[in-house]
Design an enzyme around this catalytic site. Structure first.
Site, PDB file in Angstrom:
ATOM      1  N   ASP A 183       0.749  -1.366   0.502  1.00  0.00           N
ATOM      2  CA  ASP A 183       0.089  -0.001  -0.305  1.00  0.00           C
ATOM      3  C   ASP A 183       1.102   1.281  -0.371  1.00  0.00           C
ATOM      4  OD1 ASP A 183      -1.732   2.265   0.641  1.00  0.00           O
ATOM      5  OD2 ASP A 183      -2.298   1.455   2.377  1.00  0.00           O
ATOM      6  N   LYS A 234       2.449  11.432  -3.745  1.00  0.00           N
ATOM      7  CA  LYS A 234       1.615  10.164  -4.323  1.00  0.00           C
ATOM      8  C   LYS A 234       0.826  11.687  -5.162  1.00  0.00           C
ATOM      9  CE  LYS A 234      -1.788   7.344  -3.378  1.00  0.00           C
ATOM     10  NZ  LYS A 234      -2.739   5.934  -2.138  1.00  0.00           N
ATOM     11  N   GLU A 256      -7.443   0.285  -4.497  1.00  0.00           N
ATOM     12  CA  GLU A 256      -7.086   0.740  -3.014  1.00  0.00           C
ATOM     13  C   GLU A 256      -8.424   0.316  -2.470  1.00  0.00           C
ATOM     14  OE1 GLU A 256      -5.984   4.638  -2.295  1.00  0.00           O
ATOM     15  OE2 GLU A 256      -3.533   3.582  -3.030  1.00  0.00           O
ATOM     16  N   ASP A 295     -13.231   4.756   0.909  1.00  0.00           N
ATOM     17  CA  ASP A 295     -11.712   4.899   1.041  1.00  0.00           C
ATOM     18  C   ASP A 295     -11.283   6.529   1.192  1.00  0.00           C
ATOM     19  OD1 ASP A 295      -8.590   5.016   1.276  1.00  0.00           O
ATOM     20  OD2 ASP A 295      -8.362   3.547  -0.463  1.00  0.00           O
TER      21      ASP A 295
END
Length: 421
Positions: free
Chosen positions: A25, A87, A184, A206
């Site tokens: 992850d 990210k 994800e 999420d």
């Protein structure tokens, strides 16, 4: 009965040889690596026993760098060379980065995407992410005392092709063989579904440090079918921190004067935000260049100044429900994923929308990595009986640019792939 034996093209695994594959992850705020050991997925710890690696890289110069907690500790002292939340820069051009002016470091356009100017020169998000991934690869190889066969890496469901390719490039630069990228929310659903033997229609909400995704999945006897997905690749816990910091400045009639100021204020806002999940009021305290900023924050005030951000997530949820042509009350459970879902207001608003209590019994920080580990174990050929069948969808429409700069859509979003048109 076996539903599907998952293997890559040309792969003919030796049933007597176990390949070491991990799920990673790669998060905005922190990253984890997990693997299936003794039949169960588990997150792999570092030498100190911690499983969470802060997604931060600090460039010291002369080729030296710090990664993780040591780098995070330098964020306020050397903000220009301490890269966090990279990210959100993956696969982006400078014009696409909305928060560029508020970041503590200097950005410039580079080949293909924006980069960060450090004392070691231009660093692309791919290079920074590769440092984090290489650290996780080393952790996994130390845990097994062997080389890795490959990794399944998770990405936000709403990442576009450029962002996904940048993630693959970072993995290859880190010496990792990418078995597959997996969304994800889908990874979280795999972990939740296998852990609870759940069946029916489930939503995965999420909300991480830098991105937001929601996916609607149908679970049935090891089959994970994504019905619809949506998200916002520029919305996450970082935005809640920024909003709270801006609110505190406005209440004091002050402003930040330097990159270090902005970094200290954001860190103080994050501490206050996390404390407000358990307390009704806290004190936000930040050491700024012009003196200490102290501001009492009540939970209701925090919820008011971040209401628009929660509203944005719920509008995405409603769109996904419309795409799937289902009503909120048809969803049998809502799995909460990502550290930002610990905020009481988020849980309350999502519960209100679906008319049921949300599911929070799995660790929201670890569940994505655990699901990726299950998929990696299958792709490495270690699950010869075929434990799961995964049917995912394309999050964004694909098309061709035509004369005049128009796009002719060929494959509509939420089409199950593989697909031919």
């Amino acid at each position: 009965m076996a539903l599907l034996q998952i293997s890559e093209p040309g792969q003919s695994p030796d049933p007597h040889q176990r390949r070491i594959a991990v799920g990673i992850d790669l998060g905005t705020t922190h990253s984890l690596v997990a693997a299936v050991r003794h039949g169960q997925p588990e997150c792999l710890p570092d030498a100190q026993g911690g499983v969470i690696l802060p997604s931060v890289v600090h460039y010291l110069g002369s080729g030296r760098r710090q990664i993780g907690a040591a780098a995070l500790a330098q964020a306020a002292e050397d903000p220009g060379n301490t890269i966090a939340s990279v990210k959100r820069l993956m696969g982006r051009r400078l014009a696409d980065v909305q928060e560029a002016a508020k970041l503590p470091y200097t950005l410039e356009d580079g080949p293909g995407m924006v980069g960060v100017l450090t004392r070691e020169g231009h660093k692309s998000p791919v290079e920074v992410s590769a440092e984090i991934l290489a650290t996780l690869r080393q952790r996994a190889e130390d845990s097994f005392d062997d080389l890795l066969y490959g990794a399944v890496i998770t990405v936000p469901a709403y990442f576009d092709d450029a962002q996904r390719q940048a993630t693959k490039d970072a993995a290859e630069l880190a010496g990792l063989k990418v078995l597959r990228l997996i969304n994800e929310p889908t990874a979280a659903a795999i972990a939740y579904g296998l852990d609870h033997a759940s069946e029916g229609l489930y939503a995965v909400y999420d909300l991480g440090g830098g991105t937001f995704d929601v996916s609607l999945l149908r679970l049935a006897r090891g089959v994970f079918e994504v019905v619809a997905t949506g998200g916002d690749a520029q919305l996450g816990g970082d935005d809640f921190d920024q909003a709270l910091g801006d609110w505190a400045l406005a209440r004091q009639g002050r402003e930040t004067r330097s990159a270090a100021d902005r970094q200290r204020l954001r860190a103080a806002a994050r501490v206050a935000k996390e404390a407000l999940s358990a307390a009704e009021a806290v004190e936000l305290r930040a050491e700024l260049d012009d003196g200490v900023l102290t501001q009492r924050v009540e939970r209701a005030e925090f919820e008011a100044c971040t209401k628009s951000l929660v509203d944005r997530t719920l509008s995405v949820v409603r769109r996904v429900l419309r795409d799937a042509a289902v009503a909120a009350d048809e969803v049998q459970g809502v799995v909460m994923v990502g550290g930002s879902t610990r905020m009481p207001v988020v849980r309350a608003r999502v519960s209100q929308l679906f008319g049921r209590e949300v599911l929070t019994d799995l660790n929201p920080d670890e569940v994505v990595a655990l699901g990726a580990a299950v998929q990696a174990n299958a792709l490495a050929g270690n699950a010869p009986d075929g434990e799961l069948l995964l049917l995912d969808v394309i999050p964004l429409s694909l098309g061709l640019e035509t004369m005049g700069g128009l796009v002719e859509r060929i494959v509509e979003r939420n089409a199950t792939f593989p697909v031919a048109k």
